[in-house]
Structures are given as C-alpha cells and as structure tokens.
Enzyme design. Structure first.
Site, PDB file in Angstrom:
ATOM      1  N   ARG A  37      72.518  83.495  63.226  1.00 52.29           N
ATOM      2  CA  ARG A  37      73.510  83.026  62.254  1.00 52.29           C
ATOM      3  C   ARG A  37      72.903  82.841  60.867  1.00 52.29           C
ATOM      4  NH1 ARG A  37      76.940  78.908  66.156  1.00 52.29           N
ATOM      5  NH2 ARG A  37      78.415  80.498  66.829  1.00 52.29           N
ATOM      6  N   LYS A 198      87.900  82.707  83.261  1.00 57.09           N
ATOM      7  CA  LYS A 198      89.277  82.320  83.593  1.00 57.09           C
ATOM      8  C   LYS A 198      90.335  83.082  82.814  1.00 57.09           C
ATOM      9  CE  LYS A 198      88.148  77.405  84.109  1.00 57.09           C
ATOM     10  NZ  LYS A 198      88.468  76.205  83.298  1.00 57.09           N
TER      11      LYS A 198
HETATM   12  P1  ADP Z   1      83.108  84.466  76.641  1.00 54.72           P
HETATM   13  O1  ADP Z   1      82.249  83.272  76.300  1.00 54.72           O
HETATM   14  O2  ADP Z   1      82.431  85.746  76.307  1.00 54.72           O
HETATM   15  O3  ADP Z   1      84.489  84.367  76.045  1.00 54.72           O
HETATM   16  P2  ADP Z   1      83.855  83.320  79.166  1.00 54.72           P
HETATM   17  O4  ADP Z   1      83.393  82.000  78.678  1.00 54.72           O
HETATM   18  O5  ADP Z   1      85.303  83.516  79.385  1.00 54.72           O
HETATM   19  O6  ADP Z   1      83.294  84.494  78.232  1.00 54.72           O
HETATM   20  O7  ADP Z   1      83.200  83.626  80.574  1.00 54.72           O
HETATM   21  C1  ADP Z   1      81.820  83.799  80.758  1.00 54.72           C
HETATM   22  C2  ADP Z   1      81.393  83.351  82.124  1.00 54.72           C
HETATM   23  O8  ADP Z   1      82.178  83.932  83.158  1.00 54.72           O
HETATM   24  C3  ADP Z   1      79.989  83.764  82.427  1.00 54.72           C
HETATM   25  O9  ADP Z   1      79.153  82.642  82.326  1.00 54.72           O
HETATM   26  C4  ADP Z   1      80.033  84.341  83.834  1.00 54.72           C
HETATM   27  O10 ADP Z   1      79.032  83.820  84.693  1.00 54.72           O
HETATM   28  C5  ADP Z   1      81.401  83.928  84.320  1.00 54.72           C
HETATM   29  N1  ADP Z   1      81.929  84.861  85.330  1.00 54.72           N
HETATM   30  C6  ADP Z   1      82.089  86.186  85.214  1.00 54.72           C
HETATM   31  N2  ADP Z   1      82.521  86.728  86.357  1.00 54.72           N
HETATM   32  C7  ADP Z   1      82.662  85.716  87.246  1.00 54.72           C
HETATM   33  C8  ADP Z   1      83.068  85.638  88.626  1.00 54.72           C
HETATM   34  N3  ADP Z   1      83.443  86.723  89.296  1.00 54.72           N
HETATM   35  N4  ADP Z   1      83.074  84.415  89.207  1.00 54.72           N
HETATM   36  C9  ADP Z   1      82.694  83.323  88.509  1.00 54.72           C
HETATM   37  N5  ADP Z   1      82.295  83.327  87.225  1.00 54.72           N
HETATM   38  C10 ADP Z   1      82.277  84.517  86.593  1.00 54.72           C
END
Ligand code: ADP
Ligand code: MG
Length: 391
Positions: A37, A198
C-alpha cells in the site's frame, strides 16, 4: 465511467496538499510487514512533489476506536516512507490540533509530512464536521488516493471534501478505471470467477455481475450452498441454510451462465493434513466436506477463461491456505495469468492467494482495497469517490 478530476487537473505549485493515503499496513514491533500500500501511493506522491507541492499525508491504521493506541502509531511508517522515497518524512504526533498545525505551517514545497493515525480521534469514523474542518485547515487542496478507505464516509475521506477542493490520485484513478469502468462496460466475453467462504457476503456482487457477464464460474465455500439448493447432501461442508432460497433464485435467474464445479476435493476434517480425495460432484458422504474444486473443473473453467476478453475474480476456489486444497485456486490463477484478457482481482484473501501463486505479475490489475473493491463489484458508488470534484 471515470469522470472525476485528478491531480493532473489542478495546479499544486507552492500549495500545501493534504493527501489521504491508505497506509493501513501490517506492522510487527514497528516493522512494516507488507509495503504494497505504501508503494502503491508513490506515483501520486512523487508527481505532486515534482509539481512543486508540499505534502501533508494522512491515513488510518488498524482499529484504535477513537483513542490513542501507541502500537497503532504511524510513526514507523513515516520512517519507512522516508527510506522508500529517499528523503526525510516529517511526522506530527497528532493529525489535527497544534502539533499538526505547526508541522504543516513549517512545511516547504518539496517536503513531506505524515500525520498521526486519524482514527486516534473518534471524529474520524463519525465523520465529524469539526474534525474534517480542522484537517482541511492544514492545507490548500485535498487529494484522495486511499481507495481502500473510499467505501467509508469518514472525516478524512469524505467530510474533508466539504472544506477543500478535492480530486483523485493516480491509485484511486486506476482502481476506479478497472473496478468501475471495465466492469460497467467490459470487453466481451466477460467472465466472472466467484468464490470465497460465503454467498451471504457476495449476494450483491453476484447479482451485479449476473447482469453483465457471459459466464460466472463458481467455486469455494459458496458453491456448497448452491449444491445444497440443488438438493445434494453436502456432508459437513460449510453451508448457509439461511440463503438457500437466494441461491435457488440466483440459479434460476442465471441459467446456463452460472457454472458450478462438477468435481470437488473432499476432506475428512478441516485441517491441512486431513485425509482427502477427488470425487465427481454428487452426494457428499457424511463426515466429509468440500474444501476445493476438482481437476476437471479447473480444466473446464480454464477453457472458459481462455476465451474471455475481460476476467474479474473475487474469492478463492478452495481453502488455499492449506496446500492440499490450493490446487483449484492456483490452477485458475494460472489460467488467468496465461489469458490475454484484461484481468482484475479484488478481495482480501483473493489478492493474498494470487500473490502466493507467484503469478501476480501477469494480472492486469490487483486491487489494493478489500471491502472497497467488493462494493465496487456490487456496482455501488463509494462515498469517498462521490465526494470528489467532477471533471
Ligand atoms: P475475499 O477476501 O477474497 O473476498 P472471502 O473472504 O470471501 O474472499 O473468502 C476467503 C476464504 O474462503 C478463504 O480464507 C478460504 O479458506 C475460504 N474458503 C474457500 N473455499 C472454502 C471451502 N470450500 N470451505 C470453507 N472455506 C473455504
Ligand atoms: Mg475475505
């Protein structure tokens, strides 16, 4: 579309310019652990200095909740910035009041001052006009380059624009061009890759991209809720029962544009060393959970990505933090890196995953904002952006 004035549109010679930067960097015992950043702000800072401005920088750091928390002082960041810029960076112990005022007054063109953490004052998050006015009084002009904070209407991101001419910095401009312009008016085929934990966090993103994209490739934990909505038992997979209806509705609205994994990696527990195997998508056995997309899905999704002209990606395809379940995410990172499409990655964990894959250099735009990039993907106008002067 990007219709805001930028630093190119104003005359800063001999002026004091208050620059809102996003120096919310991870610190450990006073050492900067990731300077992405800080480096991202340099083009704007260097341009303004070349144009003869004196720079007063402000930022928040962490969540001090309106009180002075010594561990969240920006002082170490001033020292670090000084090293990176190769010139001294002065520091004021407060972002408003006598300390800030005298430091700002002493500043000459070509000099740089960093103010203490704006969130040491409760007025920052409350967007208190009195605090905004005090900040504004330090300078003649305001430049916002803190894309990562632009989704918050705070004193230093929004309130201050009521008292000073306000324009965008280069980082802000770049983020808005990719996350705003490119997505509002993408080169087609436009492919969205959506994953992460989610659905409930991403309903706005899915809904917005659904109207614009030719294909939405779903993975990650959110796929499980779609599977359950289709009637599959999903074992112990992460699932959100409260949005099953939403998932059903999205499947219906999207039709064939919404792609779900057709093979998955399942594990017998949520653990780096869990027993795991690939299976074609179908009823997940009790005691097992989906932690990644499978190799056939990676192959099929990669083909779709190959044909795209624009790709936007939010959300990892699996629990990439565990190497056994990172193949889906890294496989798609490879496909995106190899494609000729304009590629945009946004979201906290998504960016971390792409960096970890070693392929970040081959991505067109990696956003510096987590929450802000998500709100852009939802098609929202960010308050910190709306407040800047129109062209
Ligand atoms: P971002 O920060 O890029 O928006 P999210 O916060 O929505 O992404 O999600 C990221 C998390 O989702 C990761 O830490 C990953 O471990 C988790 N994740 C991905 N696939 C699964 C799964 N099948 N079951 C549980 N957690 C998951
Ligand atoms: Mg996240």
């Amino acid at each position: 579309m990007f219709n805001k004035k930028t630093v190119r549109d104003i005359d800063v010679r001999g002026k004091r310019v208050l620059v809102r930067v996003d120096f919310n960097v991870p610190l450990k015992d006073g050492a900067v652990m990731d300077d992405t950043r800080i480096r991202a702000a340099l083009p704007t800072l260097e341009y303004l200095l070349e144009q003869g401005a004196a720079l007063i920088l402000c930022s928040h750091l962490g969540r001090p909740k309106g009180k002075v928390v010594p561990e969240l002082s920006l002082r170490p960041v001033a020292a670090y910035l000084g090293q990176v810029m190769g010139k001294p960076v002065a520091f004021a112990d407060d972002c408003i009041g006598p300390a800030a005022e005298s430091a700002a007054r002493a500043l000459k063109p070509g000099e740089v001052l960093l103010l203490e953490n704006t969130r040491f004052h409760a007025g920052e998050k409350k967007n208190d006009p009195a605090m905004a006015k005090q900040l504004a009084a330090l300078a003649d002009l305001y430049v916002d380059d803190a894309f990562g904070s632009a989704h918050r209407a705070h004193a230093s991101t929004e309130g201050v624009t009521k008292f000073l001419p306000a324009v965008a910095g280069f980082l802000m401009e770049k983020e808005l061009r990719y996350l705003g312009g490119m997505i509002a008016d993408p080169m087609q085929p436009f492919v969205a890759i959506l994953g992460g934990a989610k659905i409930s966090d991403k309903i706005g993103v899915i809904t917005n991209l659904l109207t614009k994209s030719d294909a939405i490739l779903i993975g990650g934990g959110m796929a499980n809720t779609f599977f359950k909505a289709q009637g599959y038992p999903v074992g112990d997979s992460l699932v959100e029962d409260e949005v099953l209806d939403v998932a059903r509705q999205l499947i219906q609205e999207a039709g064939s544009r919404l792609r779900l994994p057709f093979d998955v990696v399942i594990a017998d527990r949520f653990d780096a060393d869990a027993d795991h195997k690939v299976m074609p998508m179908g009823p997940i056995p009790d005691g097992w959970r989906i932690l990644d997309i499978g190799p056939e899905t990676v192959r099929a999704y990669s083909k779709v990505i190959q044909g795209a002209k624009t790709v936007v990606w939010n959300g990892p395809m699996g629990v990439f933090e565990f190497p056994a379940f990172a193949k889906g995410t890294f496989g798609l990172a490879q496909a995106v890196a190899e494609s000729d499409a304009v590629s945009i990655v946004g979201g906290g964990e998504s960016v971390a995953a792409v960096k970890q894959s070693g392929l970040a250099e081959s991505i067109t735009h990696i956003s510096t904002g987590g929450g802000a990039s998500l709100e852009m993907l939802e098609g929202k106008t960010l308050p910190g952006v709306a407040a800047l002067q129109d062209k």
